[in-house]
Design a protein around this motif. Sequence first.
Motif, PDB file in Angstrom:
ATOM      1  N   THR A   6      -7.584  -0.499  -2.431  1.00 44.77           N
ATOM      2  CA  THR A   6      -7.828   0.856  -2.920  1.00 44.77           C
ATOM      3  C   THR A   6      -7.971   1.832  -1.757  1.00 44.77           C
ATOM      4  O   THR A   6      -7.346   2.905  -1.745  1.00 44.77           O
ATOM      5  N   GLN A  15     -15.921   3.578  -8.499  1.00 45.92           N
ATOM      6  CA  GLN A  15     -15.666   2.143  -8.338  1.00 45.92           C
ATOM      7  C   GLN A  15     -15.622   1.408  -9.674  1.00 45.92           C
ATOM      8  O   GLN A  15     -15.475   0.191  -9.721  1.00 45.92           O
ATOM      9  N   ILE A  18      -6.775   5.823  -7.370  1.00 44.71           N
ATOM     10  CA  ILE A  18      -6.347   4.471  -7.016  1.00 44.71           C
ATOM     11  C   ILE A  18      -7.361   3.439  -7.497  1.00 44.71           C
ATOM     12  O   ILE A  18      -7.012   2.417  -8.099  1.00 44.71           O
ATOM     13  N   GLY A  19      -8.634   3.707  -7.252  1.00 42.67           N
ATOM     14  CA  GLY A  19      -9.669   2.742  -7.603  1.00 42.67           C
ATOM     15  C   GLY A  19      -9.788   2.497  -9.090  1.00 42.67           C
ATOM     16  O   GLY A  19      -9.811   1.351  -9.550  1.00 42.67           O
ATOM     17  N   THR A  44     -13.937   0.573 -13.322  1.00 45.20           N
ATOM     18  CA  THR A  44     -12.621   0.592 -13.974  1.00 45.20           C
ATOM     19  C   THR A  44     -12.735   0.632 -15.495  1.00 45.20           C
ATOM     20  O   THR A  44     -11.760   0.357 -16.199  1.00 45.20           O
ATOM     21  N   TRP A  75       0.832  -1.210   0.000  1.00 49.25           N
ATOM     22  CA  TRP A  75       0.000   0.000   0.000  1.00 49.25           C
ATOM     23  C   TRP A  75       0.863   1.255   0.000  1.00 49.25           C
ATOM     24  O   TRP A  75       0.617   2.198  -0.754  1.00 49.25           O
ATOM     25  N   TYR A 101      -8.818   8.650  -3.831  1.00 52.09           N
ATOM     26  CA  TYR A 101      -9.598   7.414  -3.909  1.00 52.09           C
ATOM     27  C   TYR A 101      -9.971   7.055  -5.348  1.00 52.09           C
ATOM     28  O   TYR A 101      -9.750   5.915  -5.781  1.00 52.09           O
ATOM     29  N   SER A 122      -5.169   4.717  -0.878  1.00 49.84           N
ATOM     30  CA  SER A 122      -5.567   6.121  -0.985  1.00 49.84           C
ATOM     31  C   SER A 122      -5.293   6.874   0.313  1.00 49.84           C
ATOM     32  O   SER A 122      -4.916   8.055   0.287  1.00 49.84           O
ATOM     33  N   GLU A 181      -7.728  -0.929  -9.290  1.00 50.63           N
ATOM     34  CA  GLU A 181      -8.630  -1.933  -8.716  1.00 50.63           C
ATOM     35  C   GLU A 181      -9.120  -2.931  -9.763  1.00 50.63           C
ATOM     36  O   GLU A 181     -10.229  -2.860 -10.288  1.00 50.63           O
TER      37      GLU A 181
END
Length: 529
Positions: free
Chosen positions: A355, A483, A341-342, A485, A272, A338, A359, A346
């Motif tokens: 995620t 959420q 990263i997501g 991708t 992380w 967030y 973040s 993800e």
Amino acid sequence: MSLLSSIATVGGCTAVSRVVGFIRDILIARFLGASMMADAFFVALRFPNLFRSLFAEGTLNVAFVPLFSGELHGKGEKRARTFARSVFSFLFYLLLIFTVVMEILMPALMFLLAPGFEEIPGKLALTTSLSRITFPFLLCVSLVSLMSGILNSVGRFWAAAFTPTILNLTMITFLLLVTPLIHSPEAPAYALAWGVFAAGLIEFVFLAWHLKKAGMTFNLIGPVKALFHMTKGVKLLLRRMAPGVLGSGVYQINLFLDTLFVSFVGAGAISWLNYAHHLFQLPIGIIGVAIGTALLPVLSKHIKAGELDLANTQLNRGLELSIALSCSSMTGLILLAYPIIGILFERGAFTIEDTLNTSRALIAFSFGLPAYMMTKALSPFFYARGDTKTPVKIAIVGVALNAILALTLMQFLGYVGIALATSITVWVNAGQYAIRLMHRGDFSLDKTFRYRLPRILSACIIMGLSLRAAELGLSYLFPDWQQDTSIHSIVLLGVLIGGSIGVFLIALIISGGIPMSQIRNILHRRHLS
């Protein structure tokens, strides 16, 4: 080549490297996630980098470039080439011996570096195996750093700045093409490790070819003469390096302690922090490293010529760029941590929990971004004057502070406390650099800087408010976009980032933070001032 032109060249190449590195991290996240393999590989990659600044960027380059430039401009190309040959040979044999010893001692060293890994069966053994593959990268990358200093000193910046891209491309290639050829559950980790090894060799050959084009080729001196009959130039370099080695050694102790602490936090913590740190390094690599790399030879030239006013002016302009670009980057990373990263990571082995945790670390790192950039702009002034002792003193204070803060904050915030400790420490370091320069009378904030600073900060606030409003609007129209991708969400994220950059630039221009005349100079690669 002007300072801005140099910054643009280095920054442009580094931007390409960071984008490719971003793609590399996305693929690593997909194949490894935040698993045991990921933790083991990141430690194996970190281990040669623990010594990288000791033998390369952190000490060798900042001591070598002023000396090499002095030889080149004062005594001619032949003397400069002879000096470079002596340094190259000494470094090669020293690192070759060091690498062999470290390979033999690797199991014990891995236990000292990440003792918490022993609690998970097979994790420490995997880390040791990967580290033995990646460690020779230190030998290659240190020699590459020396060759980069030579090329930068003769005004050829792009080849040296392109070498990190070679590393990222090689790692991507090995991850995608070599992984299927390795019949092991840890195949992706081993493929990445061999990619690092191969990249070091490719970088070396690439820069050796560019040295030949620049007319700076030289043969290797024999080991006995190189190590035991050093020239005056090498001895002077080692004396200049000694404080820097001490400072870098102290800093590496800091990284060692961070790794040791995180190894006990739990599975995934190292991964992380690593993913977050790579994102945090994106603007630093594009902006901070470019400014620092370009400032060192320019400041060295002005200081040697006694043009202290010009050196001060260039430093003010470099500091302005650092603050403007770092504050805007910090704002964007904190507000969009967030979704960045997501949307980008993800998938595959990287979960929604990864995620969220990554973040949080990114936000903690981002608070230190402006200070890190200012340090990159201020520190070259010391090295340009041949002062390597002051950075050591600053490093010692920073390491002690970081260790105390990390131990304290991790009790309450876990791995996030370690990231936050890093941010607080780098602010203290930047303050020490600025105060010492001003106290010695080497640096002062000029009238232009004092006029532009509040306008730059105002533009950042305007950008942050508009970005937050746009993010809320998107979440209302597309509730699940953070959420998702898919390409749709990637486009939305790109629009948010691009729009915020546009708002920031417009606010800068309207407020006078960056006048139109300087925008035109940037576009035409003229002087910063």
